[in-house]
Motif scaffolding. Structure first.
Motif, mmCIF file in Angstrom:
data_model
loop_
_atom_site.group_PDB
_atom_site.id
_atom_site.type_symbol
_atom_site.label_atom_id
_atom_site.label_comp_id
_atom_site.label_asym_id
_atom_site.label_seq_id
_atom_site.Cartn_x
_atom_site.Cartn_y
_atom_site.Cartn_z
ATOM 1 N N ASP A 39 0.810 -1.219 0.000
ATOM 2 C CA ASP A 39 0.000 0.000 0.000
ATOM 3 C C ASP A 39 0.844 1.271 0.000
ATOM 4 O O ASP A 39 0.332 2.353 -0.222
ATOM 5 C CB ASP A 39 -1.005 0.009 1.156
ATOM 6 C CG ASP A 39 -0.417 -0.450 2.466
ATOM 7 O OD1 ASP A 39 0.816 -0.489 2.601
ATOM 8 O OD2 ASP A 39 -1.193 -0.794 3.367
ATOM 9 N N ASP A 40 2.155 1.156 0.222
ATOM 10 C CA ASP A 40 3.020 2.336 0.072
ATOM 11 C C ASP A 40 3.752 2.302 -1.275
ATOM 12 O O ASP A 40 4.775 2.948 -1.464
ATOM 13 C CB ASP A 40 3.978 2.500 1.252
ATOM 14 C CG ASP A 40 4.877 1.302 1.460
ATOM 15 O OD1 ASP A 40 4.812 0.343 0.659
ATOM 16 O OD2 ASP A 40 5.662 1.312 2.428
ATOM 17 N N ASP A 41 3.197 1.516 -2.221
ATOM 18 C CA ASP A 41 3.634 1.437 -3.611
ATOM 19 C C ASP A 41 5.014 0.796 -3.804
ATOM 20 O O ASP A 41 5.682 1.025 -4.799
ATOM 21 C CB ASP A 41 3.595 2.821 -4.272
ATOM 22 C CG ASP A 41 3.339 2.702 -5.773
ATOM 23 O OD1 ASP A 41 2.617 1.774 -6.181
ATOM 24 O OD2 ASP A 41 3.878 3.519 -6.531
ATOM 25 N N GLU A 42 5.429 -0.029 -2.853
ATOM 26 C CA GLU A 42 6.689 -0.764 -2.996
ATOM 27 C C GLU A 42 6.393 -2.073 -3.727
ATOM 28 O O GLU A 42 5.472 -2.804 -3.373
ATOM 29 C CB GLU A 42 7.254 -1.055 -1.609
ATOM 30 C CG GLU A 42 8.575 -1.776 -1.623
ATOM 31 C CD GLU A 42 9.082 -2.080 -0.216
ATOM 32 O OE1 GLU A 42 9.657 -3.160 -0.033
ATOM 33 O OE2 GLU A 42 8.879 -1.247 0.685
ATOM 34 N N LEU A 43 7.186 -2.375 -4.762
ATOM 35 C CA LEU A 43 7.006 -3.608 -5.524
ATOM 36 C C LEU A 43 8.019 -4.636 -5.038
ATOM 37 O O LEU A 43 9.216 -4.353 -4.976
ATOM 38 C CB LEU A 43 7.185 -3.357 -7.020
ATOM 39 C CG LEU A 43 6.839 -4.517 -7.936
ATOM 40 C CD1 LEU A 43 5.356 -4.874 -7.837
ATOM 41 C CD2 LEU A 43 7.187 -4.166 -9.377
ATOM 42 N N ASN A 44 7.538 -5.812 -4.654
ATOM 43 C CA ASN A 44 8.397 -6.891 -4.158
ATOM 44 C C ASN A 44 8.270 -8.093 -5.069
ATOM 45 O O ASN A 44 7.213 -8.349 -5.625
ATOM 46 C CB ASN A 44 7.972 -7.291 -2.738
ATOM 47 C CG ASN A 44 8.152 -6.157 -1.761
ATOM 48 O OD1 ASN A 44 9.245 -5.877 -1.335
ATOM 49 N ND2 ASN A 44 7.064 -5.475 -1.436
ATOM 50 N N ASP A 45 9.349 -8.850 -5.171
ATOM 51 C CA ASP A 45 9.388 -10.047 -6.000
ATOM 52 C C ASP A 45 9.936 -11.167 -5.118
ATOM 53 O O ASP A 45 11.099 -11.116 -4.700
ATOM 54 C CB ASP A 45 10.309 -9.789 -7.196
ATOM 55 C CG ASP A 45 10.191 -10.842 -8.266
ATOM 56 O OD1 ASP A 45 9.413 -11.798 -8.099
ATOM 57 O OD2 ASP A 45 10.905 -10.727 -9.273
#
Length: 135
Positions: free
Chosen positions: A68-74
């Motif tokens: 929700d804080d726009d961090e993209l994780n893989d």
């Protein structure tokens, strides 16, 4: 109004073979994440392995999720014994791992972080790369 103020619990789907193993794993734990995983497994729609949609997060899936804080994780979703955060392998018995299992591309879910705060994650991508160790 923020999505964090609502609890998102989309319909989830889990493969029959994994469902039994995940129930056992959740039942053997005493953490909040084990409780969450148990709740998720109890509400999941269980389907034969061959009928699990290809875009579903399952054990061994390579998953992209946006916070929700726009961090993209893989990450790759794994059993606790295979977890290694530095290698991007997260356990299904973590708050994020328990939230991810059974989601499909495009779905969002509210999850409770270890600090007790509500967060939302959304799944923009799922790949079935590594099923080793969970058969």
């Amino acid at each position: 109004m923020s999505m964090r103020s609502h609890t998102l619990r989309p319909k989830i789907v889990v493969a029959e073979s994994e469902h039994r193993q995940l129930l056992a794993m959740a039942g053997g734990g005493s953490s909040a994440a084990a409780e969450t995983l148990l709740d998720e497994m109890e509400r999941a729609r269980v389907v034969p392995d061959a009928r699990l949609p290809a875009d579903t997060v399952r054990m061994g899936s390579r998953v992209q999720y946006r916070t929700d804080d726009d961090e993209l994780n893989d990450v790759t979703l794994v059993c606790p014994s295979d977890a290694d955060i530095s290698a991007g392998r997260i356990s299904v018995l973590t708050p994020v791992g328990a939230a991810l299992i059974g989601l499909r591309i495009g779905q969002s879910i509210t999850w409770l972080a270890r600090d007790g705060k509500k967060h939302v994650l959304t799944v923009p991508g799922v790949g079935q790369l590594d099923r080793v160790g969970f058969e």
